[in-house]
Design a protein around this motif. Structure first.
Motif, short mmCIF file in Angstrom:
data_model
loop_
_atom_site.label_atom_id
_atom_site.label_comp_id
_atom_site.label_asym_id
_atom_site.label_seq_id
_atom_site.Cartn_x
_atom_site.Cartn_y
_atom_site.Cartn_z
N ILE A 9 8.71 -14.18 0.35
CA ILE A 9 9.76 -15.22 0.15
C ILE A 9 9.68 -16.05 1.45
O ILE A 9 9.64 -17.41 1.59
CB ILE A 9 11.06 -14.80 -0.22
CG1 ILE A 9 10.82 -14.37 -1.65
CG2 ILE A 9 12.13 -16.05 -0.26
CD1 ILE A 9 12.25 -13.75 -2.14
N ILE A 10 9.77 -15.39 2.47
CA ILE A 10 9.55 -16.06 3.94
C ILE A 10 8.25 -16.65 3.98
O ILE A 10 8.28 -18.09 4.43
CB ILE A 10 9.66 -15.06 4.92
CG1 ILE A 10 11.07 -14.40 4.93
CG2 ILE A 10 9.38 -15.52 6.28
CD1 ILE A 10 11.35 -13.31 6.06
N SER A 11 7.20 -16.48 3.70
CA SER A 11 5.84 -16.95 3.66
C SER A 11 5.80 -18.39 2.93
O SER A 11 5.41 -19.28 3.40
CB SER A 11 4.84 -16.03 3.38
OG SER A 11 4.63 -15.05 4.22
N ILE A 12 6.51 -18.26 1.74
CA ILE A 12 6.35 -19.33 0.72
C ILE A 12 7.33 -20.39 1.40
O ILE A 12 7.07 -21.65 1.29
CB ILE A 12 7.04 -18.95 -0.48
CG1 ILE A 12 5.67 -18.11 -1.26
CG2 ILE A 12 7.15 -20.27 -1.62
CD1 ILE A 12 6.46 -17.32 -2.67
N ALA A 13 8.45 -20.00 1.98
CA ALA A 13 9.33 -21.03 2.49
C ALA A 13 8.79 -21.51 3.75
O ALA A 13 9.08 -22.70 4.01
CB ALA A 13 10.63 -20.37 2.93
N GLN B 71 0.84 -1.17 -0.05
CA GLN B 71 0.10 0.00 -0.02
C GLN B 71 0.69 1.38 0.02
O GLN B 71 0.43 2.41 0.09
CB GLN B 71 -1.08 -0.09 0.95
CG GLN B 71 -2.01 -1.17 1.47
CD GLN B 71 -2.60 -1.33 0.20
OE1 GLN B 71 -3.49 -0.28 -0.25
NE2 GLN B 71 -2.79 -2.36 -0.45
N VAL B 72 2.03 1.07 0.08
CA VAL B 72 2.91 2.45 0.05
C VAL B 72 3.81 2.45 -1.00
O VAL B 72 4.31 1.18 -1.43
CB VAL B 72 3.98 2.60 1.50
CG1 VAL B 72 2.86 2.48 2.79
CG2 VAL B 72 4.64 1.30 1.38
N PRO B 73 4.40 3.59 -1.64
CA PRO B 73 5.27 3.63 -2.54
C PRO B 73 6.58 3.36 -2.34
O PRO B 73 7.26 3.52 -1.26
CB PRO B 73 5.46 5.07 -2.96
CG PRO B 73 4.01 5.83 -2.43
CD PRO B 73 3.84 4.90 -1.18
N GLY B 74 7.17 2.17 -3.17
CA GLY B 74 8.68 1.60 -2.82
C GLY B 74 8.52 0.37 -1.99
O GLY B 74 9.72 0.21 -1.37
N GLY B 75 7.40 -0.01 -1.63
CA GLY B 75 7.40 -1.12 -0.69
C GLY B 75 7.50 -2.59 -1.29
O GLY B 75 7.38 -3.47 -0.77
N GLU B 76 7.68 -2.43 -2.49
CA GLU B 76 7.63 -3.80 -3.45
C GLU B 76 8.60 -4.77 -2.81
O GLU B 76 8.65 -6.00 -2.71
CB GLU B 76 8.07 -3.58 -4.76
CG GLU B 76 6.78 -2.82 -5.64
CD GLU B 76 6.91 -1.38 -5.37
OE1 GLU B 76 7.81 -0.84 -4.82
OE2 GLU B 76 5.79 -0.65 -6.01
N LEU B 77 10.02 -4.15 -2.46
CA LEU B 77 11.17 -5.04 -1.99
C LEU B 77 10.67 -5.59 -0.96
O LEU B 77 10.78 -7.06 -0.48
CB LEU B 77 12.32 -4.11 -2.07
CG LEU B 77 13.47 -5.03 -1.76
CD1 LEU B 77 13.80 -6.19 -2.48
CD2 LEU B 77 14.84 -4.10 -1.59
N GLY B 78 10.27 -4.68 0.15
CA GLY B 78 10.05 -5.45 1.47
C GLY B 78 8.66 -6.45 1.45
O GLY B 78 8.99 -7.42 2.19
N ALA B 79 7.62 -6.36 0.56
CA ALA B 79 6.91 -7.22 0.27
C ALA B 79 7.26 -8.35 -0.30
O ALA B 79 6.76 -9.71 0.16
CB ALA B 79 5.77 -6.59 -0.66
N MET B 80 8.16 -8.26 -1.19
CA MET B 80 8.80 -9.65 -1.91
C MET B 80 9.65 -10.36 -0.85
O MET B 80 9.55 -11.40 -0.71
CB MET B 80 9.79 -9.07 -2.79
CG MET B 80 10.48 -10.09 -3.62
SD MET B 80 9.38 -11.58 -4.32
CE MET B 80 8.50 -10.64 -5.69
N ARG B 81 10.43 -9.61 -0.08
CA ARG B 81 11.24 -10.37 1.19
C ARG B 81 10.11 -11.30 1.84
O ARG B 81 10.56 -12.57 2.44
CB ARG B 81 12.09 -9.25 1.92
CG ARG B 81 13.09 -8.79 1.35
CD ARG B 81 13.96 -8.18 2.37
NE ARG B 81 13.45 -7.00 3.02
CZ ARG B 81 13.61 -5.92 2.60
NH1 ARG B 81 14.25 -5.30 1.60
NH2 ARG B 81 12.99 -4.90 3.26
N LEU B 82 9.04 -10.41 2.37
CA LEU B 82 8.39 -11.31 3.05
C LEU B 82 7.57 -12.43 2.65
O LEU B 82 7.31 -13.27 3.19
CB LEU B 82 7.21 -10.34 4.00
CG LEU B 82 7.97 -9.31 5.03
CD1 LEU B 82 6.95 -8.42 5.59
CD2 LEU B 82 8.74 -10.01 6.01
#
Length: 230
Positions: A203-207, A190-201
């Motif tokens: 990946i953790i969720s998938i793992a 929901q925030v600009p530039g948050g794509e990297l953080g969302a991707m990191r989490l």
């Protein structure tokens, strides 16, 4: 790939919520699974439907019902707050309640299938040797159902780790208090530039989900081998 303090907090909170949800669900799940497997009573189909309702209803509906029931002004929540000082809404304990409700059907189903697969002759043999119903359950039925119990617990844990709709509706998305992994991912999107953080989490969720599935299968086989004496 470095994680921020907020991301680590969200991960640790998710682990605490999921572990608490599973721990408090196990005794009730065993009882309900046994009733659905061995019980002969009016309303059995209705109980089965109610238990599995969280899997069918939108999670937001489940969260809203929890808010109506366990909120500060809810029928149960007001009583707990006034008499015992226990508050679930907008607390991490409320997130654990929501996670427990959403993961409960998976646990019950796995345990019930294990009960259904037990040879009733083994229980009958124990009874003929003088064991009472409770002793037969504790020494024969429950040990034989351990593979299902382990699998159900792991699946419920994974479900609790990924729960979002019911949790955010019931306890909101408060960083450090109720913001789990799923809620943190939503915040990042929901925030600009948050794509990297969302991707990191993500990946953790998938793992975590893959690890839970593998652990469920491994535990089931391991316990089944020990119970079977192989």
């Amino acid at each position: 790939m470095a994680f921020t303090e907020e991301e680590i907090t969200a991960l640790m909170l998710s682990l605490k919520v999921a572990a608490t949800a599973v721990a408090f669900s196990i005794p009730l799940a065993i009882a309900v699974a046994w009733l659905l497997s061995r019980g002969r009573f009016w309303g059995k189909n209705l109980l089965d439907a109610v238990v599995h309702l969280p899997l069918i209803m939108p999670p937001v509906v489940t969260g809203y019902l929890l808010l109506l029931t366990f909120g500060r002004k809810g029928a149960v929540g007001a009583f707990l707050d006034e008499w015992f000082g226990i508050v679930f809404s907008f607390r991490w304990t409320g997130a654990a309640v929501a996670a427990a409700v959403m993961g409960f059907p998976l646990m019950v189903r796995a345990i019930r299938l294990s009960f259904d697969a037990i040879d009733s002759k083994l229980e009958a043999a124990a009874s003929t040797l003088g064991a009472g119903p409770l002793w037969v359950f504790l020494t024969v039925t429950l040990p034989l159902a351990l593979p299902g119990l382990a699998a159900g617990a792991v699946l419920a844990f994974a479900k609790s780790m990924g729960e979002f709709g019911a949790t955010i509706t019931f306890v909101s998305n408060i960083p450090g208090e109720t913001q789990t992994l799923a809620s943190a991912i939503y915040t990042y999107t929901q925030v600009p530039g948050g794509e990297l953080g969302a991707m990191r989490l993500t990946i953790i969720s998938i793992a975590v989900s893959i690890a839970a599935m593998l652990a469920s299968e491994w535990l089931s086989r391991r316990i089944a081998d020990k119970v079977g004496g192989r």
